[in-house]
Design a protein around this motif. Structure first.
Motif, PDB file in Angstrom:
ATOM      1  N   GLU A   1       0.821  -1.212   0.000  1.00  0.00           N
ATOM      2  CA  GLU A   1       0.000   0.000   0.000  1.00  0.00           C
ATOM      3  C   GLU A   1       0.854   1.262   0.000  1.00  0.00           C
ATOM      4  N   ASN A   2       1.958   1.237   0.732  1.00  0.00           N
ATOM      5  CA  ASN A   2       2.831   2.407   0.752  1.00  0.00           C
ATOM      6  C   ASN A   2       3.555   2.603  -0.565  1.00  0.00           C
ATOM      7  N   VAL A   3       3.939   1.528  -1.220  1.00  0.00           N
ATOM      8  CA  VAL A   3       4.564   1.636  -2.544  1.00  0.00           C
ATOM      9  C   VAL A   3       3.559   2.230  -3.527  1.00  0.00           C
ATOM     10  N   LYS A   4       2.339   1.727  -3.505  1.00  0.00           N
ATOM     11  CA  LYS A   4       1.306   2.261  -4.407  1.00  0.00           C
ATOM     12  C   LYS A   4       1.051   3.736  -4.127  1.00  0.00           C
ATOM     13  N   ARG A   5       0.978   4.100  -2.850  1.00  0.00           N
ATOM     14  CA  ARG A   5       0.732   5.490  -2.478  1.00  0.00           C
ATOM     15  C   ARG A   5       1.862   6.378  -2.972  1.00  0.00           C
ATOM     16  N   CYS A   6       3.086   5.933  -2.769  1.00  0.00           N
ATOM     17  CA  CYS A   6       4.245   6.720  -3.212  1.00  0.00           C
ATOM     18  C   CYS A   6       4.270   6.879  -4.725  1.00  0.00           C
ATOM     19  N   MET A   7       3.887   5.832  -5.426  1.00  0.00           N
ATOM     20  CA  MET A   7       3.901   5.893  -6.880  1.00  0.00           C
ATOM     21  C   MET A   7       2.797   6.796  -7.405  1.00  0.00           C
ATOM     22  N   LEU A   8       1.710   6.913  -6.682  1.00  0.00           N
ATOM     23  CA  LEU A   8       0.645   7.831  -7.086  1.00  0.00           C
ATOM     24  C   LEU A   8       1.021   9.278  -6.792  1.00  0.00           C
ATOM     25  N   ILE A   9       1.640   9.496  -5.642  1.00  0.00           N
ATOM     26  CA  ILE A   9       1.993  10.849  -5.229  1.00  0.00           C
ATOM     27  C   ILE A   9       3.151  11.387  -6.057  1.00  0.00           C
ATOM     28  N   HIS A  10       4.165  10.561  -6.238  1.00  0.00           N
ATOM     29  CA  HIS A  10       5.379  10.960  -6.948  1.00  0.00           C
ATOM     30  C   HIS A  10       5.461  10.201  -8.259  1.00  0.00           C
ATOM     31  N   ASP A  11       6.350  10.646  -9.115  1.00  0.00           N
ATOM     32  CA  ASP A  11       6.586   9.835 -10.299  1.00  0.00           C
ATOM     33  C   ASP A  11       7.343   8.582  -9.875  1.00  0.00           C
ATOM     34  N   THR A  12       7.358   7.576 -10.731  1.00  0.00           N
ATOM     35  CA  THR A  12       7.943   6.289 -10.360  1.00  0.00           C
ATOM     36  C   THR A  12       9.454   6.354 -10.188  1.00  0.00           C
ATOM     37  N   SER A  13      10.097   7.429 -10.618  1.00  0.00           N
ATOM     38  CA  SER A  13      11.543   7.520 -10.441  1.00  0.00           C
ATOM     39  C   SER A  13      11.930   8.059  -9.072  1.00  0.00           C
TER      40      SER A  13
END
Length: 123
Positions: free
Chosen positions: A100-112
């Motif tokens: 869930e935290n990985v998904k949240r981070c990827m939504l908030i920030h770009d994947t890089s």
């Protein structure tokens, strides 16, 4: 995918404080990747997939991950991430929290971006 692996490693090793020398931390990273790729997968299927990759038993994978979680929890590094768990969090609680935290981070920030950190999900 490389950025995603870096983010997963950051969450598990830096944010959770799980020692990198424990095999369980590496298995946990693999488990999170599998869970992200297939969100409807059962945890036992994750153990079996990892076990086949490393020529181990699913029980061995589960135990090794649990040991790494216990060590990290006992050093008081995981307690605030799982305030509503009764005792140590289960393997699946840790896996799905990281997912869930990985998904949240990827939504908030770009994947890089690997700068996102774990948030505590309180009701």
């Amino acid at each position: 995918m490389k950025e995603q692996k870096q983010l997963i490693s950051k969450i598990i090793i830096q944010d959770f404080g799980m020692p990198i020398h424990l095999k369980g931390s590496h298995y946990l990273q693999e488990a999170v990747i599998l869970a992200i790729q297939n969100p409807s997968v059962f945890v036992m299927q994750i153990y079996q997939t990892i076990a086949e990759k490393y020529d181990k038993s699913a029980a061995s994978i589960e135990h090794t991950m649990r040991y790494a979680i216990e060590i990290t929890y006992d050093k008081n590094r995981l307690r605030h991430f799982f305030p509503y768990s009764f005792g140590r969090p289960s393997n699946s609680e840790v896996i799905w929290t990281v997912v869930e935290n990985v998904k949240r981070c990827m939504l908030i920030h770009d994947t890089s971006s690997v700068t996102c950190s774990v948030s505590v999900n309180l009701p």
